[in-house]
Structures are given as structure tokens and as C-alpha cells.
Design an enzyme around this catalytic site. Structure first.
Site: not given
Length: 404
Positions: A171-173
Site C-alpha cells: 500500500a505504501d509503495s
């Protein structure tokens, strides 16, 4: 060290981000020449510095790759003096990236309206757990929550076991990637005159929600659930799976149509099996999944992984080795593409810029450095601060320099 090359070399980006999502956005822009000035808190720095294994020089390897190509300024922008420094940076920038909880910048007197008074064309990229609007906007957000809310975790794993998260911060990437995409669109709007500076508002669950894409229309259009299906895609109609070869390596196979599925079956079980009536349509594959998986698994187990892949390839069927990181580092195709890069004097290697541009390619100029505030003095000098002013800011703790 100021960037002078690359297709984005005319961009100055201020990164107020921390940990992964916003730093990933900054790193992606820096790969293609943007001058990214990363702001960290004096004496503390980004938590990302200590979130991974350390290289031989003591610097975190995750920090090295996500702080690559960036100029490092230690600045307490919540003080009056620090706010003045930040104002000058914003006046001379095209993009600002932040990933604080909604309201943090506003409480510090740095709402988008204020920053747009300083620089009307500024593109402000705001990353948060749930976005700047909606009933959950004030909630703290984190990557695994985004993976859960997007549907990714529910779709990953085996039907009779718990949902699974992927083995990297998906999700962050992906949010960092989508944020860079959003920044580019907003900048294009500035350049073509359709809009001046604007806010790019991105919730961490949204990029995965968009990239998964098919689960919402499958449910609403076809009325079907989209559930975990082991090593095959949810609602899979064509054969797929991951199988252990005789040498202990793993082989993944897949097919996207009845024709490509029959080629897999022919490679593993012969033409007679592949030409059976039930395998002339995708419905037949779905009805015989267990049989297909069992026979494909038995076939792969009889051979070393590369031999099994060669047999599949001879039938124009899709199969590939499941790589570990050592396989990645040794692969000639990855090497030929220049996908793993480094800098002279540092053993740490990182994944290079993607995508490949034939005329203005991205480039790794330096890895993230360990010194907090390594570029503070140089950046402030470029903003017009004289040595006495810089010394005063350092003495007050508003600005940090290495070993200060």
C-alpha cells in the site's frame, strides 16, 4: 550536488514526508532529475533511517534507496524561524509532498491556502491513511490498513485460511507511485494553463483499490464474490499454480485462455490429455481445476525447475522460476536491462529507475546519506541566507547540520 540533468531537472520538490509513501514519491521523481529537498527534524530525522538492516557503513539500506538522489535539510519548520525558511523553499519549488495526518499542517499554519499564497503554482501532494475528506479522515492510517481496506488482503491466501498481506509494503509503495503520477498530472495542468497549483489528495488504500480494479465490477456487474483462491486468481477460469520442482526450486505457471491452457496440459500430460473435450472451453478448465493442479504439480516435481520450464517453453506455454533475491542479482535479463545499480565506493545495490526512457533516462546519482542535515547550509545559502543568519538558526536548533 544540485541536479542539472534529467527530464525533471527543472523541478524543485520539497519532501516533508516520512517513512515510506511520501519518500517513495520523492525518490521516483528524483530518479529522473528532480531536485528533491528532504526536510527532517533536527536531532531526530526520518524514522526510515532505522527501519531496516544496516549496511557496512552503518547506514540503513532502506534509507539508502528511498533517500537516493535527495538533498538533506534538517529543519524545525514549526518554529517562526523555521517557517520562514520553509516559506522561501516553497516560493522556489514546484511540488511539495507530505504524508502527515490531516490537520497537522493546518495547525502549524501551513494549510494549502497559505502555501498557495506564497506560491500560487505549487502542487501539494497530500498522502494520508484515509484522505483529507470523509468520516475517517482524522484516523491514523498505515499501510496494512490500506491493504486490508482495498481488498488485497482478503483476496490473498487460501480459502480455508486467514487473509494474507504481501511480503512488502504494497500500500505504501503503490501510494508513492500514484502520488508521483498525480504530481505529474497536476504539473501538466500548470504548464498547459488549465489550472494553477492544486492539491493532490491521496488515501493509502486508494492506489491498490484502483490497481486491483476488477473486483468491484466483478461483484457489481456479474454478481460474483471475489475471494481467496490459493495460488490461483479469484474467480480463475484458466489453469495456474506454483509448484515445487525436483531440485527444490519453485515454478509458476499460468494461462489466460483455453488455447494457452491446452498448451500447458500438452507439455505436462501429452496431446491426448490436452485435446479432451472438457478442455475446449474455459468452463471446462474451471470444472477440472483439482485434476489439472495435481497433474501439473506431479509433472514439475519430476524435473529440475529449469528443465520443467524448458519443456513448457517448447510448447509455447507460460512458466517461470520463482526468484529469490539471489536469483534476481544473478539473472542475465535483469542485468541486461540495467535494473540493479549502485554507486562507486558503496557495496549497496538498489533497484534502478523505472521506466526506461530512451532519450532522457533516469539515473542513480547518489544513495541516501547518513548525515542528518548534510545539505542544510548549502540549501540555505542558495535561498539567500548569509553565514551569520545560518549560524543563528543552527545555534537555536531550528536548523541542523552534521554533528550539530
Amino acid at each position: 550536488m544540485k541536479v542539472k540533468d534529467g527530464p525533471l531537472s527543472d523541478l524543485r520538490v520539497i519532501e516533508l514526508g516520512h517513512v515510506i509513501a511520501a519518500p517513495m514519491c520523492g525518490a521516483l521523481l528524483s530518479d529522473f532529475g528532480a531536485e528533491v529537498i528532504k526536510i527532517e527534524r533536527p536531532g531526530q530525522g526520518d524514522m526510515l533511517r532505522v527501519l531496516s538492516a544496516r549496511a557496512k557503513d552503518g547506514v540503513g539500506v532502506w534509507w539508502k534507496t528511498l533517500a537516493r538522489n535527495k538533498r538533506l535539510v534538517a529543519l524545525d519548520w514549526k518554529t517562526d524561524e523555521g517557517r520562514e525558511v520553509l516559506r522561501r523553499l516553497i516560493e522556489n519549488a514546484q511540488v511539495l509532498i507530505e504524508n502527515f495526518r490531516p490537520g497537522v499542517l493546518e495547525r502549524a499554519g501551513l494549510a494549502p491556502e497559505v502555501m498557495h499564497e506564497w506560491n500560487p503554482d505549487l502542487v501539494i501532494v497530500r498522502i494520508s491513511g484515509y484522505g483529507q475528506t470523509g468520516p475517517r479522515s482524522s484516523w491514523p492510517g498505515f499501510g496494512r490498513a490500506g491493504e486490508a481496506m482495498s481488498g488485497l488482503a482478503h483476496m490473498t491466501g487460501f480459502a480455508d485460511n486467514a487473509p494474507m498481506h504481501p511480503g512488502f509494503p504494497a500500500a505504501d509503495s503503490t501510494t508513492g507511485l500514484m502520488a508521483a503520477y498525480g504530481a505529474m498530472m497536476a504539473l501538466h495542468a500548470v504548464h498547459n494553463g488549465s489550472a494553477r497549483g492544486q492539491v493532490v489528495d491521496l488515501a493509502i488504500f486508494e492506489p491498490l483499490l484502483r490497481l486491483i480494479d476488477y473486483h468491484v465490477p466483478t461483484r457489481t456487474g456479474a454478481g460474483l464474490p471475489v475471494d481467496r483462491n490459493g495460488l490461483q486468481a479469484p474467480n480463475a477460469y484458466a489453469p495456474a499454480g506454483v509448484f515445487r520442482a525436483g531440485d527444490g526450486k519453485w515454478v509458476t505457471v499460468s494461462a489466460g485462455s483455453a488455447a494457452t491452457g491446452r498448451r500447458l496440459l500438452e507439455a505436462a500430460g501429452g496431446q491426448e490429455w490436452a485435446e479432451q473435450p472438457q478442455f475446449q472451453s474455459l468452463d471446462g478448465f474451471a470444472d477440472h481445476t483439482e485434476e489439472i493442479v495435481d497433474r501439473l504439480g506431479a509433472f514439475v516435481a519430476q524435473h529440475d525447475a529449469q528443465k520443467a520450464i524448458d519443456i513448457f517453453k517448447s510448447h509455447d506455454a507460460v512458466a517461470a522460476m520463482v526468484y529469490d533475491v539471489d536469483d534476481i542479482l544473478a539473472d542475465p535479463q535483469i542485468a541486461a536491462r540495467g535494473d540493479i545499480v549502485g554507486v562507486e565506493g558503496d557495496d549497496t545495490r538498489v533497484v534502478g529507475p523505472v521506466p526506461k526512457l530512451d532519450k532522457t533516462p533516469g539515473r542513480l546519482r547518489w544513495l541516501g546519506r547518513g548525515e542528518l542535515g548534510a545539505d542544510s547550509r548549502a540549501v540555505l545559502e542558495e535561498l539567500g541566507f548569509d553565514p551569520e543568519q545560518i549560524a543563528a538558526l543552527v545555534d537555536k536548533g531550528t536548523v541542523g547540520e552534521p554533528d550539530s
